[in-house]
Design an enzyme around this catalytic site. Structure first.
Site, PDB file in Angstrom:
ATOM      1  CE1 TYR A  53       0.732   0.057   4.521  1.00 38.82           C
ATOM      2  CE2 TYR A  53      -0.359  -2.068   4.255  1.00 38.82           C
ATOM      3  CZ  TYR A  53       0.422  -1.206   5.010  1.00 38.82           C
ATOM      4  OH  TYR A  53       0.877  -1.591   6.241  1.00 38.82           O
ATOM      5  CB  ILE A  72     -12.437  16.283  -8.278  1.00 37.99           C
ATOM      6  CG1 ILE A  72     -13.903  16.517  -7.900  1.00 37.99           C
ATOM      7  CG2 ILE A  72     -11.590  17.484  -7.905  1.00 37.99           C
ATOM      8  CD1 ILE A  72     -14.117  16.721  -6.401  1.00 37.99           C
ATOM      9  CB  THR A 161     -22.681 -21.637 -38.578  1.00 35.42           C
ATOM     10  OG1 THR A 161     -22.566 -20.214 -38.681  1.00 35.42           O
ATOM     11  CG2 THR A 161     -21.928 -22.106 -37.349  1.00 35.42           C
ATOM     12  CD  GLU A 162     -24.409 -24.072 -44.703  1.00 31.61           C
ATOM     13  OE1 GLU A 162     -24.973 -23.275 -45.491  1.00 31.61           O
ATOM     14  OE2 GLU A 162     -23.316 -24.621 -44.945  1.00 31.61           O
ATOM     15  CG  ASN A 174     -20.967 -17.647 -36.290  1.00 25.25           C
ATOM     16  OD1 ASN A 174     -21.451 -18.239 -37.247  1.00 25.25           O
ATOM     17  ND2 ASN A 174     -21.343 -16.424 -35.955  1.00 25.25           N
ATOM     18  NE  ARG A 201     -24.083  -5.760 -39.132  1.00 26.34           N
ATOM     19  CZ  ARG A 201     -24.489  -6.359 -38.025  1.00 26.34           C
ATOM     20  NH1 ARG A 201     -23.619  -6.669 -37.088  1.00 26.34           N
ATOM     21  NH2 ARG A 201     -25.759  -6.641 -37.848  1.00 26.34           N
ATOM     22  NE  ARG A 210     -24.833 -10.483 -39.946  1.00 24.10           N
ATOM     23  CZ  ARG A 210     -25.904 -10.909 -39.261  1.00 24.10           C
ATOM     24  NH1 ARG A 210     -25.893 -10.923 -37.956  1.00 24.10           N
ATOM     25  NH2 ARG A 210     -26.988 -11.277 -39.899  1.00 24.10           N
ATOM     26  CG  ASP A 213     -23.497  -9.938 -35.485  1.00 22.38           C
ATOM     27  OD1 ASP A 213     -23.772  -8.812 -35.031  1.00 22.38           O
ATOM     28  OD2 ASP A 213     -24.232 -10.933 -35.353  1.00 22.38           O
ATOM     29  CG  ASP A 215     -24.921 -10.338 -31.314  1.00 24.44           C
ATOM     30  OD1 ASP A 215     -25.292  -9.158 -31.451  1.00 24.44           O
ATOM     31  OD2 ASP A 215     -25.180 -11.234 -32.141  1.00 24.44           O
ATOM     32  CG  LEU A 229     -27.317  -4.463 -23.469  1.00 27.55           C
ATOM     33  CD1 LEU A 229     -26.680  -5.163 -24.651  1.00 27.55           C
ATOM     34  CD2 LEU A 229     -26.240  -3.821 -22.598  1.00 27.55           C
TER      35      LEU A 229
END
Length: 278
Positions: A53, A72, A161-162, A174, A201, A210, A213, A215, A229
């Site tokens: 400290y 401040i 992924t499709e 992804n 994007r 895109r 992405d 998320d 959100l």
């Protein structure tokens, strides 16, 4: 979690709205509450397992003298954030910055502000199906890691992924990230959206192609519902392309409203035989 407190550290510094305050300076008092795991220090009796400290006080003085802020609030936030960055053992910091000589034309004791910062574990889903998909994702990760208050801890394997919904588009790449951050959820969301714009994007077609992405899937164990959100992500439990990489880096993580781990949610989705969609 342990707690180290510092009270009324006196520093002569140069912060204030009025020019003369930033020129002549005045006395400030700083109190700090430092939160960290002190179990090892308690049982080893070893300073290396804790935080010195005295050194923290020297750092606080240096931060106070490094800049001349008008508010401040800004000075206190700089102390908090720099302590979090300079002392990796810290999990949370709260700082009270007192200004007993504030230019107020009446009798008063002191004025002060209090600012806190705390690391939160956050999970973010990433995806791309345009251009250099992996390059887009790596660029987004780099931009996140270069943002003050965000540290990227883990990156999952990227999976192909499709597309779902609007199917006349390329396959997606992804993955998921674990980051720790002191940014509030809304501020983190804003930064993620800024990164999406920087990586070009465009939101022209719902579920459409895109470049990137991002998320926010989980923010600690918080449940958030605002205009902009929703966390946990409301559809994450139906998305294999989220749960598979999320399970890889955080299968033990608890979903605060489903009351199950990510791994359990993945198993339930596998049993249902749900299809991926974006």
């Amino acid at each position: 979690m342990g707690h180290i407190g510092i009270r009324d550290l006196e520093v002569y510094a140069y912060h204030g709205v009025y020019p003369e305050e930033r020129e002549k300076g005045q006395n400030f008092l700083v109190s700090a509450d430092l939160y960290l795991d002190t179990w090892e220090a308690e049982h080893r009796d070893d300073l290396d397992a804790s935080i010195h400290y005295g050194i923290v006080c020297e750092h606080i003085k240096d931060y106070m003298l490094r800049e001349k802020h008008m508010l401040i609030e800004r000075a206190a936030s700089e102390i908090c954030e720099n302590l979090m960055l300079d002392f990796p053992k810290l999990k949370k910091v709260c700082v009270k910055l007192y200004k007993p000589e504030a230019p107020i034309p009446m009798n008063f004791g002191t004025v002060f502000v209090e600012v806190c910062r705390e690391w939160k574990d956050v999970y973010i889903a990433v995806g791309s199906n345009m251009g250099d998909k992996e390059g887009n994702i790596r660029s987004a990760i780099q931009m996140l890691s270069e943002t003050r208050g965000i540290q990227v801890e883990k990156v999952s394997t990227l999976i192909q992924t499709e597309p779902y919904g609007y199917t006349d588009q390329d396959v997606f790449l992804n993955g998921c990230l674990q980051v720790k951050t002191w940014l509030p959820p809304e501020v983190l969301l804003k930064r993620m959206q800024e990164i999406e714009l920087l990586l070009h994007r465009e939101r022209k077609i719902h579920w459409g192609p895109r470049t990137i992405d991002l998320d926010m899937i989980l923010y600690g164990e918080e449940v958030i519902h605002t205009k902009d959100l929703a966390v946990p992500h409301p559809d994450m439990t139906n998305r294999r392309f989220v749960l598979d990489p999320l399970d890889e880096i955080g299968g033990w993580v608890w979903h605060p409203t489903e009351h199950k781990t990510i791994h359990q949610l993945k198993e339930i989705l596998e049993e249902r035989g749900a299809k991926d969609y974006d």
